[in-house]
Motif scaffolding. Structure first.
Motif, PDB file in Angstrom:
ATOM      1  N   ARG A   1      60.930  -4.463 -26.704  1.00  0.00           N
ATOM      2  CA  ARG A   1      61.548  -3.998 -25.444  1.00  0.00           C
ATOM      3  C   ARG A   1      60.843  -4.613 -24.235  1.00  0.00           C
ATOM      4  O   ARG A   1      60.425  -3.919 -23.307  1.00  0.00           O
ATOM      5  N   VAL A   2      60.716  -5.918 -24.245  1.00  0.00           N
ATOM      6  CA  VAL A   2      60.079  -6.622 -23.130  1.00  0.00           C
ATOM      7  C   VAL A   2      60.907  -6.424 -21.857  1.00  0.00           C
ATOM      8  O   VAL A   2      62.105  -6.690 -21.836  1.00  0.00           O
ATOM      9  N   GLN A   3      60.256  -5.898 -20.814  1.00  0.00           N
ATOM     10  CA  GLN A   3      60.960  -5.591 -19.560  1.00  0.00           C
ATOM     11  C   GLN A   3      60.795  -6.673 -18.502  1.00  0.00           C
ATOM     12  O   GLN A   3      61.629  -6.813 -17.611  1.00  0.00           O
ATOM     13  N   PHE A   4      59.670  -7.400 -18.592  1.00  0.00           N
ATOM     14  CA  PHE A   4      59.320  -8.337 -17.520  1.00  0.00           C
ATOM     15  C   PHE A   4      58.768  -9.617 -18.137  1.00  0.00           C
ATOM     16  O   PHE A   4      57.970  -9.567 -19.072  1.00  0.00           O
ATOM     17  N   VAL A   5      59.208 -10.748 -17.611  1.00  0.00           N
ATOM     18  CA  VAL A   5      58.667 -12.043 -18.055  1.00  0.00           C
ATOM     19  C   VAL A   5      58.432 -12.916 -16.828  1.00  0.00           C
ATOM     20  O   VAL A   5      59.341 -13.095 -16.004  1.00  0.00           O
ATOM     21  N   MET A   6      57.219 -13.434 -16.689  1.00  0.00           N
ATOM     22  CA  MET A   6      56.923 -14.462 -15.685  1.00  0.00           C
ATOM     23  C   MET A   6      56.516 -15.734 -16.425  1.00  0.00           C
ATOM     24  O   MET A   6      55.706 -15.699 -17.341  1.00  0.00           O
ATOM     25  N   LYS A   7      57.132 -16.852 -16.013  1.00  0.00           N
ATOM     26  CA  LYS A   7      56.788 -18.142 -16.629  1.00  0.00           C
ATOM     27  C   LYS A   7      56.405 -19.108 -15.525  1.00  0.00           C
ATOM     28  O   LYS A   7      57.181 -19.315 -14.584  1.00  0.00           O
TER      29      LYS A   7
END
Ligand SMILES: [Zn+2]
Length: 455
Positions: free
Chosen positions: A421-427
């Protein structure tokens, strides 16, 4: 040639011109410096909990500063600069991005129409179509929290290099790819082409590069380096005429010229022994590995990318006995302290799931093998960055590193399934997903904004 007679006047003139050129250059440099000093966008992330996978513990109420694409500060009392964009993740657990250490983004075989027999996928789908599939699969992986993927071949005619270049140049979002180009093997690779196919070198190829002699090994490695590989992948023992330890050493030496490591597909104990003797970087697939081989791998620090498949994926059955062997092998590797990484080989379509969701189903074997959650998290982060050979620049949430991070609800040390349940991703310092929703627009550009020279 006439001798040139320089007069005092000429010298003065040249000196004046030289001064002018120097002043212009200095002004230009100053202009560049001024532009470089224009403040990069600053983002401050408020993390309720920050997972340190190395230590297997949380830090609470941390502030992570990101400037342009890098992390510049981490701590509880970091000053937030005026004008910084603040992202509130105080209700979430922030952690480094995940790594799948073995996937094939430009391969998607299916129960229909090819009955999961991926030989036919290669016949049916062009490299162009597969490159577009790879772009989509990469986005699906990133949405699931995977910021790094080792992409180990079976990607047609270098669709993997094309996707890596497109992501790095700035056309579209995707994970950091450590791609292998075409898998190198003895004649035939993993397949059994008909004499007609092998002679024409047109159907099962380009999935495999034939390299049967030392000259061919050298040339095949160089071809992959030239066409954008970042790791060399070999078929150690796909055929009875698999590679000897000396031949594997030749691969390792040639790859090392370009700073690359060698990953070996291994399916027999004899092949594993040759790979271990040669000091290969990683062994792909755990099926041939046993207690004795695990002990040797641990002693030499050889990575194990076991690609443990769960039995629960619709349309992709695994027998009970095969699954038991998978679990026992992973557990034996863990008990022997072999360096293990999370790796899936999840290169197929499961109805109703994205590529990233399929990959996260591969948590089940790790749980069933009784691997503690802290060690599963290490395998999916720290060890993943190391086997990808990027841990000096990317992965850990520390100043100086590229800003790749994710956030999940709850406590992954207590319940590893919160990773689903990944809510946030920064790349690379840019927000890709927030509040559980992909927000990728800042990744799309109409040109190579990071530079066309990225190859
Ligand atoms: Zn594979």
């Amino acid at each position: 040639m006439d001798a040139i007679r320089w007069t005092r006047h000429d010298h003065d003139h040249i000196a004046a011109v030289t001064r002018l050129v120097m002043v212009s250059a200095m002004l230009a440099a100053a202009g560049l410096a001024l532009r470089a000093q224009a403040p990069a966008p600053v983002t401050a992330i408020r993390a309720g909990r920050l997972l340190d996978p190395e230590a297997g513990r949380f830090l609470t109420n941390q502030i992570i500063l990101v400037e342009a694409n890098r992390i510049t500060a981490v701590g509880p009392a970091v000053a937030v600069p005026a004008g910084a964009q603040v992202i509130d993740l105080t209700n979430l657990t922030v952690m480094p991005g995940l790594v799948d250490s073995h996937n094939h983004l430009a391969l998607t075989y299916k129960p229909e129409p090819e009955n999961n027999f991926y030989y036919y996928t290669y016949v049916q789908e062009s490299t162009a179509l597969r490159a577009i599939e790879a772009a989509s699969n990469g986005i699906q992986m990133l949405a699931a929290g995977f910021t790094v993927v080792r992409d180990l071949g079976n990607n047609g005619n270098y669709a993997d290099s094309a996707l890596r270049q497109a992501i790095e140049q700035g056309w579209l979002p995707g994970p950091t790819l450590i791609n292998s180009g075409i898998i190198i093997g003895g004649m035939g690779g993993q397949f059994f082409p008909t004499p007609e196919m092998a002679k024409e070198h047109s159907i099962v190829y380009p999935e495999y590069l034939d390299a049967d002699t030392p000259d061919e090994i050298t040339k095949a490695v160089r071809q992959n380096i030239l066409f954008g590989a970042k790791v060399i992948k070999i078929c150690v023992d796909c055929k009875p005429y698999g590679y000897t330890a000396d031949e594997i050493r030749l691969f390792i030496r040639e790859a090392a010229k370009a700073g690359m490591k060698v990953a070996g597909h291994v399916q027999t104990p004899a092949g594993a022994r040759n790979a271990i003797d040669a000091g290969i970087w990683s062994i792909e697939h755990g099926t041939a590995l046993n207690d004795e081989l695990h002990k040797q791998m641990a002693a030499k620090g050889i990575w194990r990318a076991g690609t443990e498949t769960p039995p629960t994926l619709a349309g992709h059955p695994v027998s009970a006995q095969a699954y038991e062997r998978t679990i026992a092998g992973l557990r034996n590797a863990y008990d022997n302290k072999v360096p293990i990484v999370f790796s899936t080989d999840a290169d197929y379509f499961v109805a109703g799931k994205t590529r990233g969701e399929v990959v996260l189903e591969f948590l089940k074997p790790w749980k069933d093998a009784g691997i503690p959650n802290a060690d599963i998290l290490r395998a999916m982060t720290i060890s993943g960055y190391k086997v990808a050979d990027i841990d000096k620049v990317r992965g850990p949430i520390k100043p100086g590193m590229f800003a790749d991070l994710i956030a999940v609800p709850g406590d992954p040390l207590a319940d590893i399934d919160v990773l689903k349940r990944v809510q946030f991703v920064m790349k690379d310092g840019v927000v890709f997903k927030q509040g559980g929703v992909m927000t990728p627009e800042k990744f799309f550009h109409g040109g190579p904004v990071n530079g066309w020279r990225i190859r």
